[in-house]
Design an enzyme around this catalytic site. Structure first.
Site, PDB file in Angstrom:
ATOM      1  N   ARG A 124     -10.310   3.180   2.908  1.00 34.76           N
ATOM      2  CA  ARG A 124     -10.375   1.905   2.203  1.00 34.76           C
ATOM      3  C   ARG A 124     -11.846   1.488   2.110  1.00 34.76           C
ATOM      4  O   ARG A 124     -12.690   1.939   2.879  1.00 34.76           O
ATOM      5  CB  ARG A 124      -9.602   0.828   2.963  1.00 34.76           C
ATOM      6  CG  ARG A 124      -8.123   1.140   3.142  1.00 34.76           C
ATOM      7  CD  ARG A 124      -7.456   0.020   3.946  1.00 34.76           C
ATOM      8  NE  ARG A 124      -6.035   0.267   4.152  1.00 34.76           N
ATOM      9  CZ  ARG A 124      -5.527   0.858   5.229  1.00 34.76           C
ATOM     10  NH1 ARG A 124      -6.347   1.277   6.203  1.00 34.76           N
ATOM     11  NH2 ARG A 124      -4.225   1.040   5.351  1.00 34.76           N
ATOM     12  N   LYS A 173      -6.776  -1.446   9.011  1.00 35.00           N
ATOM     13  CA  LYS A 173      -6.099  -2.742   9.065  1.00 35.00           C
ATOM     14  C   LYS A 173      -5.543  -2.988  10.462  1.00 35.00           C
ATOM     15  O   LYS A 173      -5.058  -2.081  11.118  1.00 35.00           O
ATOM     16  CB  LYS A 173      -4.965  -2.788   8.038  1.00 35.00           C
ATOM     17  CG  LYS A 173      -5.455  -2.893   6.595  1.00 35.00           C
ATOM     18  CD  LYS A 173      -4.296  -3.084   5.643  1.00 35.00           C
ATOM     19  CE  LYS A 173      -4.797  -3.282   4.214  1.00 35.00           C
ATOM     20  NZ  LYS A 173      -3.680  -3.472   3.273  1.00 35.00           N
ATOM     21  N   HIS A 215     -11.109   2.408  -4.750  1.00 32.18           N
ATOM     22  CA  HIS A 215      -9.718   2.740  -4.445  1.00 32.18           C
ATOM     23  C   HIS A 215      -9.208   3.919  -5.283  1.00 32.18           C
ATOM     24  O   HIS A 215      -8.243   4.579  -4.878  1.00 32.18           O
ATOM     25  CB  HIS A 215      -8.827   1.521  -4.661  1.00 32.18           C
ATOM     26  CG  HIS A 215      -7.668   1.458  -3.701  1.00 32.18           C
ATOM     27  ND1 HIS A 215      -7.821   1.170  -2.362  1.00 32.18           N
ATOM     28  CD2 HIS A 215      -6.340   1.676  -3.886  1.00 32.18           C
ATOM     29  CE1 HIS A 215      -6.639   1.197  -1.771  1.00 32.18           C
ATOM     30  NE2 HIS A 215      -5.723   1.504  -2.664  1.00 32.18           N
ATOM     31  N   ARG A 269      -9.158   7.021  -3.313  1.00 33.27           N
ATOM     32  CA  ARG A 269      -8.027   7.059  -2.377  1.00 33.27           C
ATOM     33  C   ARG A 269      -6.777   7.564  -3.098  1.00 33.27           C
ATOM     34  O   ARG A 269      -6.048   8.414  -2.592  1.00 33.27           O
ATOM     35  CB  ARG A 269      -7.818   5.651  -1.816  1.00 33.27           C
ATOM     36  CG  ARG A 269      -6.817   5.537  -0.667  1.00 33.27           C
ATOM     37  CD  ARG A 269      -6.986   4.142  -0.046  1.00 33.27           C
ATOM     38  NE  ARG A 269      -5.861   3.713   0.763  1.00 33.27           N
ATOM     39  CZ  ARG A 269      -5.721   3.966   2.052  1.00 33.27           C
ATOM     40  NH1 ARG A 269      -6.618   4.686   2.680  1.00 33.27           N
ATOM     41  NH2 ARG A 269      -4.683   3.502   2.725  1.00 33.27           N
ATOM     42  N   HIS A 321      -1.229   4.185   6.916  1.00 29.74           N
ATOM     43  CA  HIS A 321      -0.088   3.331   6.577  1.00 29.74           C
ATOM     44  C   HIS A 321       0.898   3.277   7.737  1.00 29.74           C
ATOM     45  O   HIS A 321       1.255   4.318   8.296  1.00 29.74           O
ATOM     46  CB  HIS A 321       0.651   3.871   5.342  1.00 29.74           C
ATOM     47  CG  HIS A 321      -0.110   3.705   4.070  1.00 29.74           C
ATOM     48  ND1 HIS A 321       0.109   4.495   2.960  1.00 29.74           N
ATOM     49  CD2 HIS A 321      -1.095   2.843   3.720  1.00 29.74           C
ATOM     50  CE1 HIS A 321      -0.708   4.128   1.988  1.00 29.74           C
ATOM     51  NE2 HIS A 321      -1.436   3.121   2.428  1.00 29.74           N
ATOM     52  N   TYR A 333       2.132   6.076  -3.815  1.00 29.44           N
ATOM     53  CA  TYR A 333       1.155   7.053  -4.278  1.00 29.44           C
ATOM     54  C   TYR A 333       1.796   8.398  -4.625  1.00 29.44           C
ATOM     55  O   TYR A 333       1.208   9.221  -5.312  1.00 29.44           O
ATOM     56  CB  TYR A 333       0.108   7.330  -3.184  1.00 29.44           C
ATOM     57  CG  TYR A 333      -0.718   6.151  -2.755  1.00 29.44           C
ATOM     58  CD1 TYR A 333      -2.014   5.994  -3.208  1.00 29.44           C
ATOM     59  CD2 TYR A 333      -0.212   5.211  -1.876  1.00 29.44           C
ATOM     60  CE1 TYR A 333      -2.791   4.931  -2.784  1.00 29.44           C
ATOM     61  CE2 TYR A 333      -0.975   4.141  -1.455  1.00 29.44           C
ATOM     62  CZ  TYR A 333      -2.264   4.000  -1.904  1.00 29.44           C
ATOM     63  OH  TYR A 333      -3.035   2.950  -1.489  1.00 29.44           O
TER      64      TYR A 333
END
Length: 330
Positions: A186, A210, A277, A280, A303, A312
């Site tokens: 990210r 995150k 992004h 990614r 994730h 994705y």
């Protein structure tokens, strides 16, 4: 004054029935009338009720910070809730479902994804207030998230990826592009990456994603090669992997990285919009095309929920065609 008493009785009736729905309402009303007849009741005007929305926002943000949410997430919450507080300008207890709907609909320039993000923040805020017993009811509970158009994220093809590579003019641009693509990081993760996070021998890097969760990502041979050239060309003592060119050298902000990618995008002149992004998306698209396992891709992207990775994991027409030939019973 009689009207104020009636309002208070009605409010108390709603509160009690919310907490104890099995209570006998008629008996409750009679008992409330008996008790309240001994008092003179004056209902506060809206101006007299304290506007505590900003105070509640600050408490919410502090709690989230203690819970370990990243500074990026906290900053996003703060921005969204400050806009909401400015629009409402009233006590939290006075905010209604209808007013929240009006807020979400008042700006015609907001995209569906923007409205969805704002509603998500408000649901988190009001849900937390109810959970902490700072508010009796959640005014966002009946508001459904807007339907988002089902558009597949578009990654770069191998040909487009080569065009982008050739469009890089500086060592920093090429190193940045290769690291973005090979790690599928990210933007915030690239921004905060330090030189000491890189393990050249293992061709890997440690990043904090995150929720302040650390994971290992991997670098390609091309990424290692161009990263070494870039680091060797630098003459500074900054710890961060990607730094500004002006003295004193310091880490590049997310906006600076976006501007660099914009410049590469203009030179490349490809049909797809190039953003940090995009790399990614490109990593996942090409990895899945080459048969990568969904669970492995999930961990590489950081994730928690495999359903997020599935966004994705679309399959190209060519791959579907080949699968049909391979497995179709004649």
């Amino acid at each position: 004054m009689i009207n104020d008493t009636a309002r208070l009785m009605n409010d108390l009736d709603v509160v009690v029935n919310t907490i104890a729905p099995d209570i006998e309402s008629k008996l409750l009303v009679v008992r409330l009338e008996e008790v309240l007849s001994n008092y003179e009741i004056h209902r506060k005007t809206q101006k007299e009720i304290d506007n505590d929305i900003q105070e509640k926002i600050n408490i919410f943000l502090s709690a989230r910070k203690i819970e370990g949410l990243s500074n990026v997430t906290i900053s996003g919450y703060k921005t969204e809730l400050s806009m909401f507080a400015k629009y409402m300008n009233k006590a939290v207890v006075q905010v209604t479902t209808a007013e929240i709907r009006r807020y979400l609909a008042h700006n015609k320039d907001w995209m569906i994804s923007t409205v969805d993000r704002k509603l998500s923040v408000l649901k988190s805020f009001f849900g937390w207030l109810v959970q902490e017993e700072l508010l009796l009811r959640d005014p966002t509970l009946k508001i459904k998230a807007p339907k988002k158009p089902k558009r597949m994220p578009k990654g770069l093809s191998i040909e487009e990826l080569e065009i982008v590579r050739e469009s890089c003019e500086t060592l920093r641009e090429r190193a940045l592009m290769e690291v973005l693509y090979s790690t599928a990081c990210r933007l915030s993760e690239i921004e905060n990456m330090k030189i000491t996070d890189i393990n050249i021998q293992e061709m890997s890097a440690r990043v904090v994603g995150k929720g302040d969760k650390e994971r290992v990502v991997y670098l390609s041979y091309k990424a290692i090669y161009h990263l070494r050239r870039y680091i060797k060309s630098r003459n500074d003592e900054c710890d961060y992997l990607f730094v500004t060119t002006r003295k004193p050298n310091r880490k590049m902000t997310d906006r600076t990285i976006e501007r660099i990618i914009d410049k590469i995008n203009k030179r490349a002149n490809i049909s797809k919009k190039l953003t940090p992004h995009t790399f990614r998306h490109s990593f996942v698209t090409l990895a899945m095309e080459n048969g990568a396992d969904l669970a492995d891709v999930q961990h590489l992207l950081g994730h928690e929920d495999p359903r997020t990775t599935l966004i994705y994991a679309h399959v190209s027409e060519e791959r579907k065609k080949q699968a049909h030939k391979r497995y179709h019973v004649q």
